[in-house]
Design a protein around this motif. Sequence first.
Motif, PDB file in Angstrom:
ATOM      1  N   VAL A 143       0.735  -1.367   0.076  1.00 54.12           N
ATOM      2  CA  VAL A 143      -0.185   0.125   0.003  1.00 54.12           C
ATOM      3  C   VAL A 143       0.882   1.253  -0.121  1.00 54.12           C
ATOM      4  CG1 VAL A 143      -1.707   1.379   1.376  1.00 54.12           C
ATOM      5  CG2 VAL A 143      -1.982  -1.083   1.044  1.00 54.12           C
ATOM      6  N   LYS A 144       1.881   1.139   0.954  1.00 53.65           N
ATOM      7  CA  LYS A 144       2.718   2.383   0.897  1.00 53.65           C
ATOM      8  C   LYS A 144       3.641   2.618  -0.274  1.00 53.65           C
ATOM      9  CE  LYS A 144       3.969   0.749   4.981  1.00 53.65           C
ATOM     10  NZ  LYS A 144       4.563   0.471   6.211  1.00 53.65           N
ATOM     11  N   GLU A 145       4.085   1.500  -0.914  1.00 49.00           N
ATOM     12  CA  GLU A 145       4.847   1.757  -2.210  1.00 49.00           C
ATOM     13  C   GLU A 145       3.880   2.139  -3.242  1.00 49.00           C
ATOM     14  OE1 GLU A 145       7.983  -1.864  -1.151  1.00 49.00           O
ATOM     15  OE2 GLU A 145       6.368  -2.188  -2.331  1.00 49.00           O
ATOM     16  N   GLY A 146       2.677   1.833  -3.263  1.00 54.15           N
ATOM     17  CA  GLY A 146       1.562   2.250  -4.356  1.00 54.15           C
ATOM     18  C   GLY A 146       1.575   3.867  -4.221  1.00 54.15           C
ATOM     19  N   MET A 147       1.253   4.156  -2.955  1.00 61.39           N
ATOM     20  CA  MET A 147       1.087   5.404  -2.617  1.00 61.39           C
ATOM     21  C   MET A 147       2.391   6.085  -2.903  1.00 61.39           C
ATOM     22  SD  MET A 147      -0.646   5.208   1.211  1.00 61.39           S
ATOM     23  CE  MET A 147      -0.860   7.001   1.278  1.00 61.39           C
ATOM     24  N   ALA A 148       3.591   5.843  -2.709  1.00 63.25           N
ATOM     25  CA  ALA A 148       4.711   6.505  -3.059  1.00 63.25           C
ATOM     26  C   ALA A 148       5.022   6.836  -4.633  1.00 63.25           C
ATOM     27  CB  ALA A 148       6.018   5.602  -2.670  1.00 63.25           C
ATOM     28  N   CYS A 149       4.269   6.017  -5.383  1.00 59.89           N
ATOM     29  CA  CYS A 149       4.132   6.004  -6.822  1.00 59.89           C
ATOM     30  C   CYS A 149       3.033   6.792  -7.560  1.00 59.89           C
ATOM     31  CB  CYS A 149       4.422   4.442  -7.582  1.00 59.89           C
ATOM     32  SG  CYS A 149       5.821   3.617  -7.326  1.00 59.89           S
ATOM     33  N   ASN A 150       2.026   7.262  -6.505  1.00 57.68           N
ATOM     34  CA  ASN A 150       1.112   7.708  -6.926  1.00 57.68           C
ATOM     35  C   ASN A 150      -0.146   6.890  -7.667  1.00 57.68           C
ATOM     36  OD1 ASN A 150       0.796  10.242  -5.485  1.00 57.68           O
ATOM     37  ND2 ASN A 150       1.896  11.356  -7.077  1.00 57.68           N
ATOM     38  N   CYS A 151       0.038   5.585  -7.405  1.00 61.65           N
ATOM     39  CA  CYS A 151      -0.791   4.590  -8.140  1.00 61.65           C
ATOM     40  C   CYS A 151      -2.140   4.687  -7.193  1.00 61.65           C
ATOM     41  CB  CYS A 151      -0.025   2.992  -8.047  1.00 61.65           C
ATOM     42  SG  CYS A 151      -1.091   1.914  -8.579  1.00 61.65           S
ATOM     43  N   LYS A 152      -3.071   4.745  -7.902  1.00 63.70           N
ATOM     44  CA  LYS A 152      -4.442   4.723  -7.218  1.00 63.70           C
ATOM     45  C   LYS A 152      -4.497   3.504  -6.515  1.00 63.70           C
ATOM     46  CE  LYS A 152      -6.480   7.976 -10.532  1.00 63.70           C
ATOM     47  NZ  LYS A 152      -7.370   8.061 -11.641  1.00 63.70           N
ATOM     48  N   GLY A 153      -5.386   3.036  -5.654  1.00 65.20           N
ATOM     49  CA  GLY A 153      -5.960   2.086  -4.987  1.00 65.20           C
ATOM     50  C   GLY A 153      -6.879   2.001  -4.134  1.00 65.20           C
ATOM     51  N   VAL A 154      -7.425   0.644  -4.333  1.00 71.63           N
ATOM     52  CA  VAL A 154      -8.706   0.285  -3.201  1.00 71.63           C
ATOM     53  C   VAL A 154      -8.173  -0.860  -2.400  1.00 71.63           C
ATOM     54  CG1 VAL A 154     -11.122  -0.712  -3.458  1.00 71.63           C
ATOM     55  CG2 VAL A 154     -10.171   0.581  -5.330  1.00 71.63           C
ATOM     56  N   PHE A 155      -8.398  -0.772  -1.107  1.00 74.29           N
ATOM     57  CA  PHE A 155      -7.799  -1.451  -0.043  1.00 74.29           C
ATOM     58  C   PHE A 155      -9.037  -1.971   0.934  1.00 74.29           C
ATOM     59  CE2 PHE A 155      -4.333   1.745  -1.142  1.00 74.29           C
ATOM     60  CZ  PHE A 155      -3.923   1.135  -1.922  1.00 74.29           C
ATOM     61  N   THR A 156      -8.860  -3.186   1.261  1.00 73.30           N
ATOM     62  CA  THR A 156      -9.976  -3.505   2.654  1.00 73.30           C
ATOM     63  C   THR A 156      -9.251  -2.903   3.815  1.00 73.30           C
ATOM     64  OG1 THR A 156      -8.482  -5.622   2.737  1.00 73.30           O
ATOM     65  CG2 THR A 156     -10.411  -5.597   1.910  1.00 73.30           C
ATOM     66  N   ASP A 157     -10.154  -2.441   4.959  1.00 74.11           N
ATOM     67  CA  ASP A 157      -9.776  -1.715   6.064  1.00 74.11           C
ATOM     68  C   ASP A 157      -9.152  -2.625   7.026  1.00 74.11           C
ATOM     69  OD1 ASP A 157      -9.735   0.071   8.201  1.00 74.11           O
ATOM     70  OD2 ASP A 157     -12.021   0.184   8.502  1.00 74.11           O
ATOM     71  N   VAL A 158      -7.916  -2.904   6.693  1.00 72.00           N
ATOM     72  CA  VAL A 158      -7.068  -3.885   7.641  1.00 72.00           C
ATOM     73  C   VAL A 158      -5.954  -3.155   8.198  1.00 72.00           C
ATOM     74  CG1 VAL A 158      -7.755  -6.117   6.838  1.00 72.00           C
ATOM     75  CG2 VAL A 158      -5.827  -4.881   5.703  1.00 72.00           C
ATOM     76  N   GLY A 159      -5.405  -3.463   9.419  1.00 77.59           N
ATOM     77  CA  GLY A 159      -4.076  -3.043   9.675  1.00 77.59           C
ATOM     78  C   GLY A 159      -4.246  -1.264   9.834  1.00 77.59           C
ATOM     79  N   LYS A 205      -3.080  11.708  -4.821  1.00 74.25           N
ATOM     80  CA  LYS A 205      -2.142  12.686  -3.883  1.00 74.25           C
ATOM     81  C   LYS A 205      -1.469  11.604  -2.955  1.00 74.25           C
ATOM     82  CE  LYS A 205      -3.076  16.691  -5.479  1.00 74.25           C
ATOM     83  NZ  LYS A 205      -2.132  17.495  -6.221  1.00 74.25           N
ATOM     84  N   GLY A 206      -1.244  10.325  -3.183  1.00 77.77           N
ATOM     85  CA  GLY A 206      -0.716   9.397  -2.150  1.00 77.77           C
ATOM     86  C   GLY A 206       0.654   9.533  -1.918  1.00 77.77           C
ATOM     87  N   ARG A 207       1.390   9.963  -2.565  1.00 80.48           N
ATOM     88  CA  ARG A 207       2.845  10.377  -2.443  1.00 80.48           C
ATOM     89  C   ARG A 207       3.085  11.376  -1.293  1.00 80.48           C
ATOM     90  NH1 ARG A 207       7.796   8.974  -4.446  1.00 80.48           N
ATOM     91  NH2 ARG A 207       9.479  10.749  -4.320  1.00 80.48           N
ATOM     92  N   GLN A 208       2.029  12.327  -1.822  1.00 80.73           N
ATOM     93  CA  GLN A 208       2.357  13.584  -0.563  1.00 80.73           C
ATOM     94  C   GLN A 208       1.842  13.123   0.674  1.00 80.73           C
ATOM     95  OE1 GLN A 208       3.512  16.717  -1.219  1.00 80.73           O
ATOM     96  NE2 GLN A 208       3.606  16.606   0.941  1.00 80.73           N
ATOM     97  N   ARG A 209       0.776  12.245   0.792  1.00 80.65           N
ATOM     98  CA  ARG A 209       0.254  11.755   1.986  1.00 80.65           C
ATOM     99  C   ARG A 209       1.478  10.964   2.649  1.00 80.65           C
ATOM    100  NH1 ARG A 209      -2.418  11.829   6.444  1.00 80.65           N
ATOM    101  NH2 ARG A 209      -3.268   9.731   7.240  1.00 80.65           N
ATOM    102  N   LEU A 210       2.133  10.099   1.922  1.00 80.90           N
ATOM    103  CA  LEU A 210       3.125   9.238   2.685  1.00 80.90           C
ATOM    104  C   LEU A 210       4.415  10.179   3.007  1.00 80.90           C
ATOM    105  CD1 LEU A 210       3.745   6.184   2.356  1.00 80.90           C
ATOM    106  CD2 LEU A 210       5.280   6.577   1.031  1.00 80.90           C
ATOM    107  N   LEU A 211       4.588  11.146   2.477  1.00 79.75           N
ATOM    108  CA  LEU A 211       5.799  12.188   2.816  1.00 79.75           C
ATOM    109  C   LEU A 211       5.357  12.840   4.153  1.00 79.75           C
ATOM    110  CD1 LEU A 211       7.028  13.560  -0.558  1.00 79.75           C
ATOM    111  CD2 LEU A 211       8.178  11.734   0.868  1.00 79.75           C
ATOM    112  N   VAL A 255      -4.395   6.033   4.422  1.00 79.10           N
ATOM    113  CA  VAL A 255      -4.904   6.673   3.070  1.00 79.10           C
ATOM    114  C   VAL A 255      -5.794   7.815   3.551  1.00 79.10           C
ATOM    115  CG1 VAL A 255      -4.664   4.588   1.616  1.00 79.10           C
ATOM    116  CG2 VAL A 255      -6.883   5.153   2.963  1.00 79.10           C
ATOM    117  N   ASN A 256      -6.427   7.899   4.656  1.00 81.27           N
ATOM    118  CA  ASN A 256      -7.352   8.823   5.366  1.00 81.27           C
ATOM    119  C   ASN A 256      -8.376   9.129   3.935  1.00 81.27           C
ATOM    120  OD1 ASN A 256      -8.352  10.557   7.184  1.00 81.27           O
ATOM    121  ND2 ASN A 256      -6.608  11.969   6.963  1.00 81.27           N
ATOM    122  N   ASN A 257      -8.375  10.394   3.806  1.00 82.10           N
ATOM    123  CA  ASN A 257      -9.284  10.946   2.846  1.00 82.10           C
ATOM    124  C   ASN A 257      -8.459  11.417   1.433  1.00 82.10           C
ATOM    125  OD1 ASN A 257     -11.891  10.626   4.227  1.00 82.10           O
ATOM    126  ND2 ASN A 257     -11.018  12.417   5.397  1.00 82.10           N
TER     127      ASN A 257
END
Length: 319
Positions: free
Chosen positions: A239-255, A291-297, A261-263
């Motif tokens: 999930v974090k690697e996908g966010m770093a690449c700004n790859c869109k994602g759909v995830f289950t609510d685990v961990g 905006k996954g990369r910015q969220r991760l940073l 991802v927040n909003n």
Amino acid sequence: MKVLFVSSGNSKAFDIAPFIKVQGESLREKQIDIEYFKITGKGFSGYLSNVKLLKEQLKSNEFDVIHAHFTLSAWVVVLAMPRVPVVLSLMGDDARGRVRKLVKNRVYINFFTFSTLLIQPFVKKIISKSPNLEKFVWQKKKSYLLPNGVDVQKFCPTEQDFREELGLIKDKKYVLFLGNTQDPTKNFQLLNATREKLALHGIEIVSPYPIPHQQVFKYLNSVDVLVMCSLDEGSPNVVKEGMACNCKGVFTDVGDVRYLVNNTPGYAITDFDADDLTQKILEVMEMDTCKGRQRLLDLKLDLPTVADKLKRIYQEAQA
């Protein structure tokens, strides 16, 4: 400082789990000498067969700290009776037990949980990758919450086209699943149940596991949506690697996924339901921005920052 990483070496796909190797290499950038001890053999008895081998390595090498990844690895270390502090990282099923099907109000009484509770007096520090794991740490003074970091230099958005190299059709839409499709916990069957409905929209599922870690970056920059639909996780690196690449994602609510991802634009949380997953994939695919990369940073989950925090934990373990 010299640190010995102790972890499983049983994977047929990887010599050492990529997220462990990445963490070790990030510490080398902080002037920490890292060595690896790979455990071979499965189950408690298989792990215990490595105690003698570890003792021999400890006799011929001096370390300042031993960092065990997963509880069973820590038992190998503890039984080898080292004279240096032991740091344990709880990764997921070592605390919660293996989850093979969705059960509401699950009671966590199992061998793995029991072994995690039992080992805590024998280690100096305990690192949990997410809050759902930290709740199994009863020796709170030893407890740290620290997810794995991401190499944001290697995992980044790029305009380079890898589709031809990966055997993907240039103009086709793809949903990516990077987990082991045979692992019940990774829950590929949920995504697989959406296949026919996604095909009606010209969307194809690609699941290339196992692949070298350096290939992950190429896939994340070549597909339209990443899906992680596990039944249970700690702080999933994919999930974090996908966010770093700004790859869109759909995830289950685990961990810690909902916290990660927040909003953030470009992401959605799905129920454990094929219709809901299908709908979320279609919605995310139509989003204009990610905006996954910015969220991760913003969360300071880059490798150097996490490595600095881990180094401080080692130093406190030595004190």
